[in-house]
Design an enzyme around this catalytic site. Structure first.
Site, PDB file in Angstrom:
ATOM      1  N   PRO A   1     -13.551 -61.107  14.592  1.00  7.06           N
ATOM      2  CA  PRO A   1     -12.569 -60.527  13.668  1.00  7.06           C
ATOM      3  C   PRO A   1     -11.212 -61.196  13.840  1.00  7.06           C
ATOM      4  O   PRO A   1     -10.782 -61.465  14.967  1.00  7.06           O
ATOM      5  CB  PRO A   1     -12.510 -59.052  14.089  1.00  7.06           C
ATOM      6  CG  PRO A   1     -13.786 -58.815  14.832  1.00  7.06           C
ATOM      7  CD  PRO A   1     -14.098 -60.104  15.517  1.00  7.06           C
ATOM      8  N   ARG A   2     -10.573 -61.470  12.751  1.00  7.18           N
ATOM      9  CA  ARG A   2      -9.283 -62.170  12.790  1.00  7.18           C
ATOM     10  C   ARG A   2      -8.283 -61.444  13.678  1.00  7.18           C
ATOM     11  O   ARG A   2      -7.552 -62.060  14.451  1.00  7.18           O
ATOM     12  CB  ARG A   2      -8.724 -62.301  11.368  1.00  7.18           C
ATOM     13  CG  ARG A   2      -7.345 -62.944  11.302  1.00  7.18           C
ATOM     14  CD  ARG A   2      -6.877 -63.088   9.861  1.00  7.18           C
ATOM     15  NE  ARG A   2      -5.518 -63.558   9.773  1.00  7.18           N
ATOM     16  CZ  ARG A   2      -5.146 -64.825   9.851  1.00  7.18           C
ATOM     17  NH1 ARG A   2      -6.048 -65.742  10.049  1.00  7.18           N
ATOM     18  NH2 ARG A   2      -3.883 -65.177   9.748  1.00  7.18           N
ATOM     19  N   GLN A   3      -8.261 -60.125  13.623  1.00  9.14           N
ATOM     20  CA  GLN A   3      -7.256 -59.375  14.351  1.00  9.14           C
ATOM     21  C   GLN A   3      -7.515 -59.293  15.849  1.00  9.14           C
ATOM     22  O   GLN A   3      -6.638 -58.914  16.613  1.00  9.14           O
ATOM     23  CB  GLN A   3      -7.125 -57.956  13.780  1.00  9.14           C
ATOM     24  CG  GLN A   3      -8.426 -57.171  13.757  1.00  9.14           C
ATOM     25  CD  GLN A   3      -9.203 -57.385  12.474  1.00  9.14           C
ATOM     26  OE1 GLN A   3      -9.251 -58.495  11.960  1.00  9.14           O
ATOM     27  NE2 GLN A   3      -9.802 -56.327  11.959  1.00  9.14           N
TER      28      GLN A   3
ATOM     29  N   ASP B   1      -5.732 -68.532  26.877  1.00  8.79           N
ATOM     30  CA  ASP B   1      -6.918 -68.529  26.025  1.00  8.79           C
ATOM     31  C   ASP B   1      -7.632 -69.866  26.071  1.00  8.79           C
ATOM     32  O   ASP B   1      -8.860 -69.934  26.065  1.00  8.79           O
ATOM     33  CB  ASP B   1      -6.532 -68.212  24.579  1.00  8.79           C
ATOM     34  CG  ASP B   1      -5.997 -66.800  24.436  1.00  8.79           C
ATOM     35  OD1 ASP B   1      -5.932 -66.093  25.458  1.00  8.79           O
ATOM     36  OD2 ASP B   1      -5.638 -66.412  23.312  1.00  8.79           O
TER      37      ASP B   1
ATOM     38  N   LEU C   1      -6.756 -63.856  16.654  1.00  5.13           N
ATOM     39  CA  LEU C   1      -6.563 -64.974  15.732  1.00  5.13           C
ATOM     40  C   LEU C   1      -7.816 -65.830  15.733  1.00  5.13           C
ATOM     41  O   LEU C   1      -7.843 -66.946  16.218  1.00  5.13           O
ATOM     42  CB  LEU C   1      -5.334 -65.808  16.120  1.00  5.13           C
ATOM     43  CG  LEU C   1      -3.998 -65.214  15.702  1.00  5.13           C
ATOM     44  CD1 LEU C   1      -2.865 -66.073  16.205  1.00  5.13           C
ATOM     45  CD2 LEU C   1      -3.901 -65.054  14.203  1.00  5.13           C
TER      46      LEU C   1
END
Length: 591
Positions: free
Chosen positions: A362-364, A411, A367
């Site tokens: 999911p994008r949220q 990340d 990102l």
């Protein structure tokens, strides 16, 4: 500039698979598509018109093979040099063969020397980039590659290369174990300046035996004893030295490559990774992304999810994910990869490919599309390899320098190393070695973590606010907070090692409260605060795993896990985390 192609012997075939090729020189073996290996080299050196002349050196025993090849391929037969030898016992030696070509044809130009037993795919290698790099350096050039795990350094000429200047500081011809830590092996692919050619005859006068007239011994003498400036350029993995059947089979075959990567969650210390802090993060199996690399005539990048069932489908996807999706990330990674390799003296294949990506992240959550950068890089590393710390730095540079995405190293490091990773980004480490210290941690018997995220995407740049400017200006509150994040990470590492889950939960709560005090509620946003408060309401430790839009929690009471489903009633998505352990190639058990 003159190119000299040196002949080679036969392939060593103990399998019987290529018995029909007995007696055929390796350079005339069929390659991809049935074309001879030498055909590839002739097209490579001939198509760009980089050389005034090209010569081929062979022995008398196989001269007819090469003469017939020259006639059939419009290669000037008069440029096929016969050294007169017919057996191993009366051979001249590689350096003497080169010197013969230079002397017999009165060559007075810079020379490029290439062995005939190196195989590359048709038009896959841009020799012009080698010439450009050679011209940019004040000395000779040796092409080298990274030994595979199965290869022994005692079978190759090993070079030690300065990473800053690309200068070769030492050359060891087939060194015994323990004499050098380098795993960089040279191949017979050299660029020699015209003023250095006189050293060939000097060397031959010192070495009367043909067995000692190898290029390895020559470079060992020239670099270690004569102290001449010789530079190194890394060979792409698309090349193979054709000596054994396994090498031959490896290069003439091709397969589609697919690369997958798991989502990461920050467990402790974030967002101090961008501020010389320390963090702990973990990859999870719940969400993934994949990039597929397929050989193609032209270079293409696209996404599997850009096929729309209707105009309404196009509208909905475009509204959520924008117009380009991850394509700009794929393209930026490819562009930066080429730029990096050109600067570092790493030769690249010209082989074209199609890159396509797919993801369920999911994008949220994080990102999601930025995860395609490490994936794209991993797929490109089939063309070339990079150390893991350098790979993480490269990924960050793609995002920050090329696409102006606000990001830190955490990340990128955990996506490269995978698993549960503790990271130290202290200023001293970053300045001294260019990257931090990254330690993989034990993932067995981890506690129960969960993840919840908002239905609407969150913007990383907005969440990060003006913290960087405040940190750079030395604002005491921000500087002290980043130092405290690092201290919390040290304590969390101890808690993980001691299996002290209660202490870990306390530290996760402290991590969030510290972040909240520095970033403020206005910056964090009502959606993130709502999820944190909801998790705490049911007795769970909660923090932000990334920039915003999602929360990660630690639930010590599994009976309360059902009550956490209240996130779904609040319009959020809730799931129990399944940690991903790369060393086990499976998911980790939880207790």
């Amino acid at each position: 500039l003159v190119c000299v192609l040196l002949y080679s012997m036969f392939i060593n075939d103990d399998t019987g698979l290529y018995s029909h090729l007995i007696g055929v020189p390796k350079a005339l073996l069929p390659g991809i598509g049935g074309k001879k290996i030498l055909d590839f080299w002739w097209e490579t050196v001939n198509m760009r018109q980089l050389f005034t002349e090209v010569y081929l050196v062979t022995n008398a025993d196989k001269y007819k093979h090469y003469e017939r090849w020259a006639t059939a391929n419009d290669f000037p037969v008069e440029n096929v040099v016969n050294d007169g030898s017919t057996t191993l016992e009366d051979r001249l030696g590689a350096v003497a063969d080169l010197e013969l070509a230079i002397r017999s044809h009165k060559l007075q130009d810079d020379i490029v020397v290439i062995a005939g037993d190196m195989l590359c795919a048709d038009q896959n290698f841009d020799i012009a980039q080698v010439i450009r790099f050679f011209r940019s350096k004040p000395g000779e050039l040796i092409i080298h590659y990274e030994l595979e795990e199965s290869e022994k350094s005692s079978s190759r000429g090993i070079v030690e290369v300065c990473p800053d200047t690309n200068r070769i500081t030492r050359f060891s011809e087939k060194p015994q174990s323990g004499l050098t830590a380098s795993r960089l092996a040279s191949v017979v692919f050299y660029c020699i300046q015209r003023d250095t050619l006189s050293f060939l005859s000097d060397f031959l006068n010192l070495q009367p035996q043909a067995t000692d007239r190898s290029f390895g011994r020559f470079w060992e003498w020239l670099i270690n004893e004569k102290q001449l400036d010789v530079f190194g350029m890394k060979l792409p993995t698309g090349f193979q030295l054709i000596g054994q059947v396994v090498c031959y089979q490896k290069q003439v075959s091709f397969s589609t490559e697919m690369y997958a990567i798991s989502l990461r969650v920050g467990l402790m210390g974030n967002p101090s990774d961008g501020f010389n802090g320390k963090t702990i993060a973990m990859t999870i199996s719940n969400f993934w992304a994949e990039v597929t690399l397929v050989e193609s005539q032209t270079l293409v990048t696209h996404t599997r999810t850009r096929l729309f069932r209707s105009l309404q489908d196009l509208f909905c996807i475009s509204r959520k994910e924008g117009y380009l999706g991850g394509l700009r990330l794929l393209q930026a990674t490819c562009k930066k990869f080429y730029q990096f390799c050109s600067k570092q003296g790493i030769a690249l294949t010209k082989q074209n490919f199609t890159l396509k990506y797919d993801t369920n992240i999911p994008r949220q959550v994080a990102l999601k599309l930025t995860v395609t950068v490490p994936l794209t890089l991993r797929s490109l590393l089939t063309l070339q390899d990079l150390p893991k710390p350098v790979r993480a730095n490269f990924i960050l540079n793609v995002e920050t320098d090329e696409l102006f995405i606000t990001a830190g190293l955490q990340d990128r490091v955990v996506q490269v190393y995978e698993g549960l990773v503790c990271m130290d980004f202290s200023k001293k480490l970053m300045e001294e070695q260019g990257y931090g210290n990254y330690v993989s941690m034990d993932m067995s018997n981890l506690p129960l973590f969960w993840l919840a995220y908002l239905s609407d995407p969150s913007d990383s740049g907005r969440i990060h606010s003006n913290i960087r400017q405040r940190w750079l200006s030395g604002e005491p509150q921000v500087v002290e907070a980043m130092n405290t994040f690092a201290e919390l990470t040290d304590q969390a590492r101890s808690a993980l090692q001691d299996r002290d889950w209660s202490r870990l939960a306390q530290l996760m709560d402290q991590n969030f409260e510290l972040r909240r005090s520095v970033y403020t509620d206005d910056c964090l946003g009502p959606g993130n605060l709502k999820m944190v408060l909801l998790g705490k309401q049911f007795g769970s430790a909660v923090k932000l795993p990334g920039s915003g839009g999602a929360v990660v929690g630690l639930c010590l009471d599994q009976d309360r896990l059902v009550r956490l489903r209240a996130f779904q009633e609040a319009g959020c998505v809730f799931c129990v985390i399944t940690p991903y352990n790369p060393s086990a190639s499976t998911v980790c058990g939880q207790h």
